[in-house]
Write an enzyme that holds these catalytic residues in place. Structure first.
Site, PDB file in Angstrom:
ATOM      1  N   SER A  99       0.861  -1.199   0.007  1.00  0.00           N
ATOM      2  CA  SER A  99       0.032  -0.127  -0.017  1.00  0.00           C
ATOM      3  C   SER A  99       0.965   1.296  -0.145  1.00  0.00           C
ATOM      4  CB  SER A  99      -1.067  -0.181   0.946  1.00  0.00           C
ATOM      5  OG  SER A  99      -1.968   1.142   1.194  1.00  0.00           O
ATOM      6  N   ASP A 243      -3.253   6.334  -3.245  1.00  0.00           N
ATOM      7  CA  ASP A 243      -2.249   5.641  -2.589  1.00  0.00           C
ATOM      8  C   ASP A 243      -1.544   4.788  -3.482  1.00  0.00           C
ATOM      9  OD1 ASP A 243      -4.259   3.730  -2.439  1.00  0.00           O
ATOM     10  OD2 ASP A 243      -4.065   3.298  -0.341  1.00  0.00           O
ATOM     11  N   ASP A 245      -1.378   1.529  -3.853  1.00  0.00           N
ATOM     12  CA  ASP A 245      -2.193   0.076  -4.448  1.00  0.00           C
ATOM     13  C   ASP A 245      -3.590   0.738  -5.019  1.00  0.00           C
ATOM     14  OD1 ASP A 245      -3.107   0.526  -1.724  1.00  0.00           O
ATOM     15  OD2 ASP A 245      -3.564  -1.345  -1.556  1.00  0.00           O
ATOM     16  N   ASP A 247      -6.446   1.708  -3.755  1.00  0.00           N
ATOM     17  CA  ASP A 247      -7.510   1.463  -3.310  1.00  0.00           C
ATOM     18  C   ASP A 247      -8.277   2.646  -2.596  1.00  0.00           C
ATOM     19  OD1 ASP A 247      -5.952   1.143  -1.084  1.00  0.00           O
ATOM     20  OD2 ASP A 247      -6.812  -0.505  -0.338  1.00  0.00           O
TER      21      ASP A 247
END
Length: 454
Positions: A99, A243, A245, A247
């Site tokens: 992440s 961010d 990743d 999501d």
């Protein structure tokens, strides 16, 4: 390697430094354990742009295939794209990403078929135990018939599915600045936005897991400074920051001012309630703004308050049949997306709402941004319980207040509230306060901090 799994297997995922804390040999064991715990005959695996991600992802696939499980690799993807694949293909999934963590980290977010979360209470502890046993005793015997490893492209289907969930037919032309932070938004945004009446101004779309421009963590105000400046320079209608990743999505208005995630939660909740016929349950955690339950009720919905943490939101989404859920951290969950979180779908809702009327974003969100919040303030304390007890004693004899212990301590008056909750991993107390005006919020915030730090 002699890894300490207690350090890298967290409450909801696996995360640690590569190769110091884990490597491809350990990823292969995790893949075998995931296959055994889920009992799956097939799984889907994806990864982000970090340098270590392709190798770790392929090792995990090898471990699962050795247990007789067929593996579909979807390659580079955002975390919500992996959730899409898990839902659409009805397969357990594993996403290799850390992440917003720095470049030397990597991790695994795992889910069961239909994007159902895997956490400590839903399989992660069993995966850890199996992996630890095999680290001591050696890898399990391979299946008589190994599984296959095949590739599949899902980006276009993911984009089409998201766009089927939002009415974008009446969107006027908009200029949108997007800061992908060298993360997976640079991979997904062009396909999701393709064909929309948007002038896209890309920032840091080059996939680079070393994050050369800034950390891919828009929750830190320092990491959206570039976006704010570019929105103003371009006279853009809005800015979006994802961010690492992709999501989570953060929104900046036409002035370059951040839009609180609580206001986005309220805006999307209103739209989802309208889309579902003016009724439905909406989940919000207890440190989102009071505006969220107010807006939900105004639009015919039923607000349900939960503890902080995506596992609590997802569990409540599933048990209550909620149509939508939102958090202060810019995680947005949708019933029509298998109760999983997708910042991209929230971004499409913002674009549809803004593009469906003629005013600026600042005016649009004003109706959802009704209170003044402190943001989260951390304080290091020697004794979390003793500090909470002092706060309770300070406010406990007032008849005009209510208190509850859903998550830490929440104290509420008619025109303000605050929550103090302990960190599970550090000697910290986290304070969030909100009021109808700046002066009241400041007074409440400072009073509570004086008790915590006194």
């Amino acid at each position: 390697m002699a890894a300490d799994l207690a350090q890298i297997v967290k409450a909801y995922d696996v995360r640690g430094v590569v190769p110091d804390q884990w490597d491809e040999s350990l990823a292969e064991l995790f893949g075998a354990a995931f296959a055994q715990v889920t009992g799956a005959v097939a799984i889907v695996v994806g990864h982000d742009m970090r340098p270590s991600s392709p190798g770790l992802s392929r090792a995990f696939a090898r471990g699962a295939a050795a247990r007789g499980v067929d593996v579909t690799e979807i390659g580079l993807c955002s975390t919500d794209q992996l959730y899409y694949a898990s839902g659409a293909l009805d397969l357990p999934g594993a996403m290799f990403t850390a992440s917003h963590n720095p470049a030397q980290y990597n991790g695994i977010k795992m889910c069961r078929a239909g994007a159902a979360p895997v956490g400590q209470d839903t399989g992660l502890s069993e995966i850890r135990e199996l992996t630890e046993r095999w680290m001591r005793e050696g890898a399990p015997e391979p299946a008589a018939t190994p599984g296959t490893i095949t590739s599949r492209e899902t980006l276009s289907d993911y984009a089409a599915y998201l766009r089927s969930l939002v009415d974008l037919t009446s969107v006027r032309p908009l200029k949108v600045v997007v800061d992908a932070g060298n993360g997976m938004g640079g991979h997904t945004v062009p396909t999701v936005f393709e064909g929309l009446p948007l002038t896209l101004v890309p920032m840091y779309f080059e996939l680079d897991g070393t994050f050369p421009n800034h950390e891919a963590n828009p929750l830190d105000p320092a990491n959206i400074v570039d976006l704010q400046r570019r929105v103003r320079e371009e006279s853009a209608d809005l800015g979006l920051a994802f961010d690492g990743d992709a999501d989570r999505c953060f929104v900046v208005d036409e002035r370059g001012e951040p839009v609180p995630p609580s206001a986005i939660t309220a805006l999307v909740a209103a739209r989802e309630l309208t889309r579902h016929g003016g009724s439905g349950t909406v989940i919000h955690n207890l440190i989102t703004s009071r505006a969220v339950p107010e807006v939900v009720r105004e639009h015919g919905g039923t607000p349900v308050r939960t503890r902080v943490g995506h596992s609590f939101i997802k569990a409540e989404m599933a048990s209550s049949g909620a149509i939508f859920g939102g958090e202060h951290s810019a995680h947005y969950y949708f019933k029509d997306f298998w109760n999983a979180d997708t910042g991209m779908l929230a971004a499409l809702h913002v674009i549809a709402a803004l593009g469906g009327q003629n005013g600026p974003l600042s005016s649009l969100v004003a109706q959802y941004d009704r209170y003044v919040g402190s943001g989260e303030i951390n304080s290091t304390v020697a004794d979390q319980r003793a500090s909470l007890a002092r706060i309770r004693a300070a406010y406990g004899d007032r008849d005009d207040l209510t208190m509850d212990d859903l998550d830490g301590l929440t104290v509420a008056a008619s025109d303000w509230w605050f929550n103090v909750r302990p960190s599970n991993t550090e000697p910290l107390l986290r304070l969030n306060a909100e009021a109808g005006d700046e002066a009241t919020m400041t007074k409440v915030r400072d009073e509570v901090l004086a008790i915590i730090r006194g």
